[in-house]
Design a protein around this motif. Sequence first.
Motif, PDB file in Angstrom:
ATOM      1  N   THR A  27      -7.887  -0.022  -9.470  1.00 27.06           N
ATOM      2  CA  THR A  27      -6.478  -0.295  -9.795  1.00 27.06           C
ATOM      3  C   THR A  27      -5.612  -0.330  -8.542  1.00 27.06           C
ATOM      4  OG1 THR A  27      -6.105   2.073 -10.164  1.00 27.06           O
ATOM      5  CG2 THR A  27      -6.662   0.730 -12.091  1.00 27.06           C
ATOM      6  N   ALA A  28      -5.960   0.482  -7.536  1.00 28.74           N
ATOM      7  CA  ALA A  28      -5.190   0.471  -6.283  1.00 28.74           C
ATOM      8  C   ALA A  28      -5.262  -0.900  -5.629  1.00 28.74           C
ATOM      9  CB  ALA A  28      -5.709   1.548  -5.336  1.00 28.74           C
ATOM     10  N   VAL A  29      -6.483  -1.454  -5.571  1.00 28.12           N
ATOM     11  CA  VAL A  29      -6.656  -2.777  -4.954  1.00 28.12           C
ATOM     12  C   VAL A  29      -5.873  -3.832  -5.736  1.00 28.12           C
ATOM     13  CG1 VAL A  29      -8.330  -4.597  -4.447  1.00 28.12           C
ATOM     14  CG2 VAL A  29      -8.874  -2.215  -3.912  1.00 28.12           C
ATOM     15  N   ASP A  45     -12.115   3.975 -10.997  1.00 29.88           N
ATOM     16  CA  ASP A  45     -10.988   3.286 -11.628  1.00 29.88           C
ATOM     17  C   ASP A  45      -9.736   3.348 -10.757  1.00 29.88           C
ATOM     18  OD1 ASP A  45     -12.509   2.635 -13.796  1.00 29.88           O
ATOM     19  OD2 ASP A  45     -11.899   4.373 -14.989  1.00 29.88           O
ATOM     20  N   MET A  46      -9.557   4.498 -10.061  1.00 31.12           N
ATOM     21  CA  MET A  46      -8.373   4.631  -9.198  1.00 31.12           C
ATOM     22  C   MET A  46      -8.426   3.614  -8.065  1.00 31.12           C
ATOM     23  SD  MET A  46      -7.268   7.815  -6.757  1.00 31.12           S
ATOM     24  CE  MET A  46      -8.582   7.359  -5.604  1.00 31.12           C
ATOM     25  N   HIS A  92       2.266  10.888 -14.937  1.00 25.98           N
ATOM     26  CA  HIS A  92       1.878  10.094 -13.778  1.00 25.98           C
ATOM     27  C   HIS A  92       2.288   8.638 -14.017  1.00 25.98           C
ATOM     28  CE1 HIS A  92      -0.535  13.001 -11.456  1.00 25.98           C
ATOM     29  NE2 HIS A  92      -0.841  13.514 -12.643  1.00 25.98           N
ATOM     30  N   ILE A  93       2.746   7.977 -12.972  1.00 30.66           N
ATOM     31  CA  ILE A  93       3.163   6.571 -13.108  1.00 30.66           C
ATOM     32  C   ILE A  93       1.946   5.669 -13.188  1.00 30.66           C
ATOM     33  CG2 ILE A  93       4.427   4.681 -12.013  1.00 30.66           C
ATOM     34  CD1 ILE A  93       6.285   6.736 -10.805  1.00 30.66           C
ATOM     35  N   THR A  94       0.941   5.911 -12.331  1.00 31.11           N
ATOM     36  CA  THR A  94      -0.277   5.102 -12.358  1.00 31.11           C
ATOM     37  C   THR A  94      -1.172   5.580 -13.491  1.00 31.11           C
ATOM     38  OG1 THR A  94      -1.221   6.581 -10.685  1.00 31.11           O
ATOM     39  CG2 THR A  94      -0.214   4.537  -9.901  1.00 31.11           C
ATOM     40  N   VAL A  95      -1.863   4.635 -14.133  1.00 35.18           N
ATOM     41  CA  VAL A  95      -2.670   4.963 -15.313  1.00 35.18           C
ATOM     42  C   VAL A  95      -3.936   5.712 -14.922  1.00 35.18           C
ATOM     43  CG1 VAL A  95      -3.946   3.981 -17.249  1.00 35.18           C
ATOM     44  CG2 VAL A  95      -1.753   2.992 -16.577  1.00 35.18           C
ATOM     45  N   THR A 121       0.833  -1.205   0.000  1.00 35.82           N
ATOM     46  CA  THR A 121       0.000   0.000   0.000  1.00 35.82           C
ATOM     47  C   THR A 121       0.868   1.255   0.000  1.00 35.82           C
ATOM     48  OG1 THR A 121      -1.738  -1.181   1.219  1.00 35.82           O
ATOM     49  CG2 THR A 121      -1.816   1.228   1.231  1.00 35.82           C
ATOM     50  N   ALA A 122       1.915   1.249   0.834  1.00 32.12           N
ATOM     51  CA  ALA A 122       2.818   2.409   0.891  1.00 32.12           C
ATOM     52  C   ALA A 122       3.497   2.636  -0.459  1.00 32.12           C
ATOM     53  CB  ALA A 122       3.860   2.205   1.986  1.00 32.12           C
ATOM     54  N   TYR A 123       3.882   1.547  -1.122  1.00 26.82           N
ATOM     55  CA  TYR A 123       4.543   1.677  -2.421  1.00 26.82           C
ATOM     56  C   TYR A 123       3.570   2.223  -3.459  1.00 26.82           C
ATOM     57  CZ  TYR A 123       7.623   0.390  -6.324  1.00 26.82           C
ATOM     58  OH  TYR A 123       8.429   0.417  -7.429  1.00 26.82           O
ATOM     59  N   TYR A 124       2.309   1.755  -3.408  1.00 27.43           N
ATOM     60  CA  TYR A 124       1.312   2.269  -4.360  1.00 27.43           C
ATOM     61  C   TYR A 124       1.081   3.767  -4.155  1.00 27.43           C
ATOM     62  CZ  TYR A 124      -3.167   3.584  -6.267  1.00 27.43           C
ATOM     63  OH  TYR A 124      -4.156   4.265  -6.922  1.00 27.43           O
ATOM     64  N   VAL A 125       0.983   4.194  -2.888  1.00 28.96           N
ATOM     65  CA  VAL A 125       0.776   5.615  -2.601  1.00 28.96           C
ATOM     66  C   VAL A 125       1.932   6.439  -3.168  1.00 28.96           C
ATOM     67  CG1 VAL A 125       0.642   7.342  -0.758  1.00 28.96           C
ATOM     68  CG2 VAL A 125      -0.642   5.203  -0.569  1.00 28.96           C
TER      69      VAL A 125
END
Length: 442
Positions: free
Chosen positions: A159-161, A155-156, A146-149, A130-134
């Motif tokens: 994709t986070a999950v 959608d955010m 942005h790194i995340t699509v 979770t910390a890495y995703y944030v």
Amino acid sequence: MFKVIRNAWGIPDLRKKILFTLLIIIVFRIGSVIMVPFLDSSALAEAMGNISQGNTMFAYINTLSGGAFSNATLFAMGITPYINSSIIIQLLCVAIPPLERLARDGEAGRKKIGTITRYVTVALGLIQGTAYYVYLRNKITDSGKHITVYNEGFDMWFTAVIIVLVFTAGTALMMWLGEQINKHGIGNGISILLFAGIVAQLPATISTLGTYWNLGSQGQTQYYILVPLWAIIFIAVIWVITFMQDSERRISIQYAKRVVGRKMYGGQSSHLPIKVTLGGVLPIIFASSILSIPGTINIFLNKQPDDGFWGAFFAAFSPNGWLYMVLYFLLIIMFAYFYTTIQYNPVEMANNLKANNGTVPGIRPGAPTAEYIRNILSRITLIGALFLAVIALLPHIYGAATGMGQMAIGGTSVIIIVGVALETVKQLESQMMMRHYKGFLD
């Protein structure tokens, strides 16, 4: 070492174990290049290009994962959550009586502790993922990407999950792969995966050396000396680590004779071995983890050295700064004594000797023996701690003195590589010995 491997290869059963272990390593390396979905690969490469440099937790995880962290792949978390879980459970076994009783409850207790360690590993994997995703979601490259699509709406969250679960699943899969090496391979599974991840960084280190060597042709001729000197020091460090890994202090033990029925037992001399590097690489891991906290925080704050107090504060924790080196040295020694204290109880060791009619020549049983063992442990721990501190600080000192930045493989990585290689060779030797005496035992 190569002779042992060649001899083991000649035994069909061991050859199958070696091949199975190599297969698991190949699977691990394949998983280290499978990218997590919903990430922009070009933006990720731009943002994470220098992740292996500096003093951050990210650089530490990236080294142990073989570069998978900087590429946000399936095994980006590496085996770090399992290592942290094992350390936490090991410490809790000293502090919590029920866990301490489980640790002393033989094979059944060890299996229960292993199960608890797996659950804690998954929990830590979720937190770390979770910390890495944030971090990835909030990171914007210099070109404004942005790194995340997806970064807003449903959608955010979806994709986070997915991203966090994939990171956690990768950690669980690595833990399972390590256990398969223990069951069907040559053993020492988690350490071998750690070994494979660090060795995968060798090409990056060689490439860095090549870059410095090329600077010599551009007028900076000092690198024609500094690069070969680095290679010589690297080989010398490997030799010293190999010597220290097998070094031990042997306390002479004399067992008194006793008669049980018509038989006489005891009367022989033995010794109590105490390794010089009692804590292994753990004191370095503890110290580097604590000192990497300021650098990790600064990744999110992005303070520069000239940005007032906080900029100077974070700059003081640069790996090549004198404050960092002094704190690193002191923390390694402190954690070496801490680990020895929780792992070895001189009073219990003295009581066990007394219960088995064993004595140290010239030392009375009981409290005097415990004090004697405590003094030896203190001196041995100091020698081992100084050795670890010198090996860990040598890359930082060399980088500060020569201007050559941190390599992908530092002192901690070399200790892990050499330690795992020696332990694996011992595993093969013991298994060959068992098969050599199989007919006699049958």
